[in-house]
Write an enzyme that holds these catalytic residues in place. Structure first.
Site, PDB file in Angstrom:
ATOM      1  N   ASP A 181      -0.620  -3.217  19.500  1.00  0.00           N
ATOM      2  CA  ASP A 181      -1.770  -3.930  18.741  1.00  0.00           C
ATOM      3  C   ASP A 181      -2.885  -2.763  18.732  1.00  0.00           C
ATOM      4  OD1 ASP A 181      -3.792  -5.090  17.386  1.00  0.00           O
ATOM      5  OD2 ASP A 181      -3.470  -6.967  18.349  1.00  0.00           O
ATOM      6  N   TYR A 227     -12.672  -6.138   4.093  1.00  0.00           N
ATOM      7  CA  TYR A 227     -11.873  -4.953   4.260  1.00  0.00           C
ATOM      8  C   TYR A 227     -12.728  -3.790   3.641  1.00  0.00           C
ATOM      9  CZ  TYR A 227      -7.888  -2.038   2.845  1.00  0.00           C
ATOM     10  OH  TYR A 227      -7.028  -0.995   2.479  1.00  0.00           O
ATOM     11  N   ASN A 272      -3.383   4.678  10.685  1.00  0.00           N
ATOM     12  CA  ASN A 272      -2.999   4.240   9.331  1.00  0.00           C
ATOM     13  C   ASN A 272      -2.739   2.755   9.549  1.00  0.00           C
ATOM     14  OD1 ASN A 272      -1.010   4.336   6.828  1.00  0.00           O
ATOM     15  ND2 ASN A 272       0.124   3.165   8.470  1.00  0.00           N
ATOM     16  N   SER A 331     -10.020   3.784   2.345  1.00  0.00           N
ATOM     17  CA  SER A 331      -9.641   3.242   0.890  1.00  0.00           C
ATOM     18  C   SER A 331     -10.804   3.373  -0.058  1.00  0.00           C
ATOM     19  CB  SER A 331      -9.400   1.740   0.987  1.00  0.00           C
ATOM     20  OG  SER A 331      -9.213   0.920  -0.067  1.00  0.00           O
TER      21      SER A 331
HETATM   22  P1  NAP Z   1       1.554  -2.140   4.932  1.00  0.00           P
HETATM   23  O1  NAP Z   1       2.679  -1.793   4.010  1.00  0.00           O
HETATM   24  O2  NAP Z   1       1.114  -3.683   4.869  1.00  0.00           O
HETATM   25  O3  NAP Z   1       1.940  -1.641   6.376  1.00  0.00           O
HETATM   26  C1  NAP Z   1       0.867  -2.081   7.546  1.00  0.00           C
HETATM   27  C2  NAP Z   1       1.446  -1.227   8.884  1.00  0.00           C
HETATM   28  O4  NAP Z   1       0.335  -1.360   9.640  1.00  0.00           O
HETATM   29  C3  NAP Z   1       2.640  -1.901   9.440  1.00  0.00           C
HETATM   30  O5  NAP Z   1       3.401  -0.737   9.773  1.00  0.00           O
HETATM   31  C4  NAP Z   1       2.189  -2.832  10.493  1.00  0.00           C
HETATM   32  O6  NAP Z   1       3.085  -2.983  11.453  1.00  0.00           O
HETATM   33  C5  NAP Z   1       0.998  -2.233  10.919  1.00  0.00           C
HETATM   34  N1  NAP Z   1      -0.205  -2.888  11.628  1.00  0.00           N
HETATM   35  C6  NAP Z   1      -0.847  -3.787  10.805  1.00  0.00           C
HETATM   36  N2  NAP Z   1      -1.541  -4.379  11.889  1.00  0.00           N
HETATM   37  C7  NAP Z   1      -1.421  -3.709  12.880  1.00  0.00           C
HETATM   38  C8  NAP Z   1      -2.117  -3.567  14.362  1.00  0.00           C
HETATM   39  N3  NAP Z   1      -3.032  -4.535  14.726  1.00  0.00           N
HETATM   40  N4  NAP Z   1      -1.595  -2.718  15.171  1.00  0.00           N
HETATM   41  C9  NAP Z   1      -0.732  -1.810  14.913  1.00  0.00           C
HETATM   42  N5  NAP Z   1      -0.110  -1.776  13.655  1.00  0.00           N
HETATM   43  C10 NAP Z   1      -0.405  -2.730  12.859  1.00  0.00           C
HETATM   44  O7  NAP Z   1       0.107  -1.149   4.681  1.00  0.00           O
HETATM   45  P2  NAP Z   1       0.208  -0.202   3.627  1.00  0.00           P
HETATM   46  O8  NAP Z   1      -0.018  -0.391   2.237  1.00  0.00           O
HETATM   47  O9  NAP Z   1       1.135   0.984   4.128  1.00  0.00           O
HETATM   48  O10 NAP Z   1      -1.293   0.448   4.072  1.00  0.00           O
HETATM   49  C11 NAP Z   1      -1.406   1.687   5.168  1.00  0.00           C
HETATM   50  C12 NAP Z   1      -3.008   2.017   5.449  1.00  0.00           C
HETATM   51  O11 NAP Z   1      -3.473   2.366   4.108  1.00  0.00           O
HETATM   52  C13 NAP Z   1      -3.839   0.805   5.720  1.00  0.00           C
HETATM   53  O12 NAP Z   1      -4.778   1.045   6.649  1.00  0.00           O
HETATM   54  C14 NAP Z   1      -4.391   0.291   4.217  1.00  0.00           C
HETATM   55  O13 NAP Z   1      -5.808  -0.275   4.635  1.00  0.00           O
HETATM   56  C15 NAP Z   1      -4.777   1.663   3.775  1.00  0.00           C
HETATM   57  N6  NAP Z   1      -4.705   1.403   2.323  1.00  0.00           N
HETATM   58  C16 NAP Z   1      -3.512   1.273   1.651  1.00  0.00           C
HETATM   59  C17 NAP Z   1      -3.749   1.213   0.295  1.00  0.00           C
HETATM   60  C18 NAP Z   1      -2.613   0.352  -0.636  1.00  0.00           C
HETATM   61  O14 NAP Z   1      -2.634   0.246  -1.812  1.00  0.00           O
HETATM   62  N7  NAP Z   1      -1.547   0.119  -0.042  1.00  0.00           N
HETATM   63  C19 NAP Z   1      -5.105   1.338  -0.526  1.00  0.00           C
HETATM   64  C20 NAP Z   1      -5.901   1.906   0.166  1.00  0.00           C
HETATM   65  C21 NAP Z   1      -5.645   1.979   1.618  1.00  0.00           C
HETATM   66  P3  NAP Z   1       4.373  -4.159  11.177  1.00  0.00           P
HETATM   67  O15 NAP Z   1       5.469  -3.538  10.402  1.00  0.00           O
HETATM   68  O16 NAP Z   1       4.771  -4.567  12.598  1.00  0.00           O
HETATM   69  O17 NAP Z   1       3.709  -5.415  10.539  1.00  0.00           O
END
Ligand code: NAP
Length: 245
Positions: free
Chosen positions: A63, A155, A90, A142
């Protein structure tokens, strides 16, 4: 094999953008240390996919909002591979709600994972990177951190904070051969955005000049570009189909 002999720590590497980053860096020859919050099955799948590309890989449950667990993650990376060249912050979560009804716990939770987690991981690797006189840190922000978004004060604050931290750390560490940059994705097809109602997704498309959602691979290629460049620091690279311009 641009990253041959290098070691990359990717937080939240089990799914979505983090998984794509692990694969992109593994393809470039890096050893991969990925951390995940609780999804052991997804973490092992990503680890296996990195190994199938010829990389050495390690999956560690951690975490990122817990300093002790972050310390153990970096120690595991160092004992396996002896150095940490690349850190990709990430891991991230959303707990959306309108300002007037947002629970204090949901504000704290998002700040802890997204902002404090990035701080703890950068702090934990900085001493090692200074010793190496080499490091590449890429933080996931983001477009919401640049433009704001209704329903996401927590966020947006966390992602704007990541940009401020990125620029400050870039200034502190530049003299030691360490670059610190941020990537600001727009709307990317992952589990995080899959939860959005279909109507909200449709309403979003006109705001994206390129007219479609991005892929995790689009973001991963931008992360790898910054991880492979020693003369860019303190920058925010938007991967958003033109949303934030
Ligand atoms: P996602 O599919 O929801 O995956 C989140 C990842 O973070 C998973 O591997 C999860 O692990 C891990 N995680 C969550 N909380 C954690 C913690 N406290 N400690 C360690 N690991 C943790 O997210 P995503 O869409 O790929 O987003 C990745 C990053 O890009 C994030 O920072 C997000 O804010 C940013 N982002 C995403 C978007 C978008 O449109 N998707 C847009 C802008 C920015 P588990 O698999 O074990 O749950």
């Amino acid at each position: 094999m641009e990253f041959q002999g290098q070691t990359a720590v990717v937080t939240g590497g089990s799914r979505g953008i983090g998984r794509a980053v692990c694969l992109e860096l593994a393809r470039g020859g890096a050893n991969i240390v990925l951390c995940y919050a609780g999804n052991e099955e997804a973490a092992q799948e990503t680890k296996g996919a990195c190994e199938a590309l010829g990389a050495s890989a390690l999956a560690v449950r951690c975490d990122v909002s817990d300093a002790g667990q972050v310390g153990a993650l970096m120690e595991a990376a160092l004992s396996a591979f002896g150095r940490i060249d690349i850190l990709v912050n990430n891991a991230g979560i959303t707990r959306d709600g309108l300002l007037m009804s947002m629970k204090e716990a949901d504000f704290d939770w998002v700040i802890a994972a997204n902002l404090k987690g990035t701080f703890l991981c950068m702090k934990a690797v900085s001493r090692q990177m200074v010793k190496q006189r080499f490091g590449r840190i890429v933080n996931l922000s983001s477009v919401v951190g640049l433009r704001g978004n209704a329903g996401q004060v927590n966020y947006a604050a966390s992602k704007a904070g990541v940009i401020g931290m990125t620029k400050s750390a870039a200034k502190e560490l530049a003299g030691r051969g360490i670059t610190v940059n941020a990537v600001a994705p727009g709307f990317i097809e992952t589990d995080m955005t899959a939860a959005m109602p279909e109507k909200a997704r449709e309403a979003l498309l006109p705001a994206i000049p390129l007219g479609k959602l991005g892929t995790a691979e689009d973001v991963a290629r931008a992360v790898a570009f910054l991880a492979g460049n020693g003369y860019i620091t303190g920058q925010v690279l938007c991967v958003d189909g033109g949303m934030a311009m």
